[in-house]
Design a protein around this motif. Structure first.
Motif, mmCIF file in Angstrom:
data_model
loop_
_atom_site.group_PDB
_atom_site.id
_atom_site.type_symbol
_atom_site.label_atom_id
_atom_site.label_comp_id
_atom_site.label_asym_id
_atom_site.label_seq_id
_atom_site.Cartn_x
_atom_site.Cartn_y
_atom_site.Cartn_z
ATOM 1 N N TRP A 77 0.793 -1.229 0.025
ATOM 2 C CA TRP A 77 -0.127 0.088 -0.059
ATOM 3 C C TRP A 77 1.020 1.219 -0.023
ATOM 4 N N VAL A 78 0.941 1.819 -1.243
ATOM 5 C CA VAL A 78 1.751 3.073 -1.310
ATOM 6 C C VAL A 78 0.813 4.230 -1.221
ATOM 7 N N LEU A 79 1.191 5.193 -0.498
ATOM 8 C CA LEU A 79 0.702 6.404 -0.454
ATOM 9 C C LEU A 79 1.445 7.640 -1.005
ATOM 10 N N ILE A 80 0.988 8.268 -1.811
ATOM 11 C CA ILE A 80 1.812 9.628 -2.416
ATOM 12 C C ILE A 80 0.779 10.540 -2.167
ATOM 13 N N ASP A 81 1.576 11.580 -1.149
ATOM 14 C CA ASP A 81 0.730 12.706 -0.506
ATOM 15 C C ASP A 81 1.292 13.940 -1.617
ATOM 16 N N LEU A 82 0.149 14.328 -2.207
ATOM 17 C CA LEU A 82 0.393 15.591 -3.190
ATOM 18 C C LEU A 82 -0.542 16.777 -2.549
#
Length: 113
Positions: A77-82
């Motif tokens: 589960w990869v979270l990319i915070d933009l």
């Protein structure tokens, strides 16, 4: 670039790496965490990493600041915070387990081509 355009950019980048069931949830008015979630999955850790790498590349090309990426090593589960757009790239098993679309069931789902 507007927030919804950033969400679509991330979704398109995910689709370029054959991400499955790419979904954009409009969570404005439901949560203060973000305005949009982009959710997708890959079927292997390597595919999840490739999806994340492509999203990161497209975001950098568009000069959109990335505030952080978590979970890339394990690729489950990869979270990319933009900022106001948060991208969740799951391995299929984790996506089925956590079922964010059900948890955020009040959110409008935007059409991704």
């Amino acid at each position: 670039m507007s927030l919804v355009e950033i969400a679509y950019l991330a979704a398109t980048a995910a689709e370029e790496k054959k991400a499955h069931n790419v979904t954009i949830l409009d969570i404005r008015g439901i949560s203060t965490i973000a305005d949009y979630f982009v959710i997708c999955h890959g079927t292997t850790e390597r595919q999840v990493q490739a999806i994340v790498k492509n999203i990161r590349g497209k975001i950098q090309e568009a000069n959109i600041p990335c505030l952080g990426i978590e979970g890339i090593r394990e690729a489950r589960w990869v979270l990319i915070d933009l900022g106001d757009v948060v991208v969740h790239v799951f391995h299929k098993e984790e996506r089925d387990y956590y079922d964010l679309e059900r948890l955020w069931g009040d959110a409008e789902s935007l059409h991704v081509q």
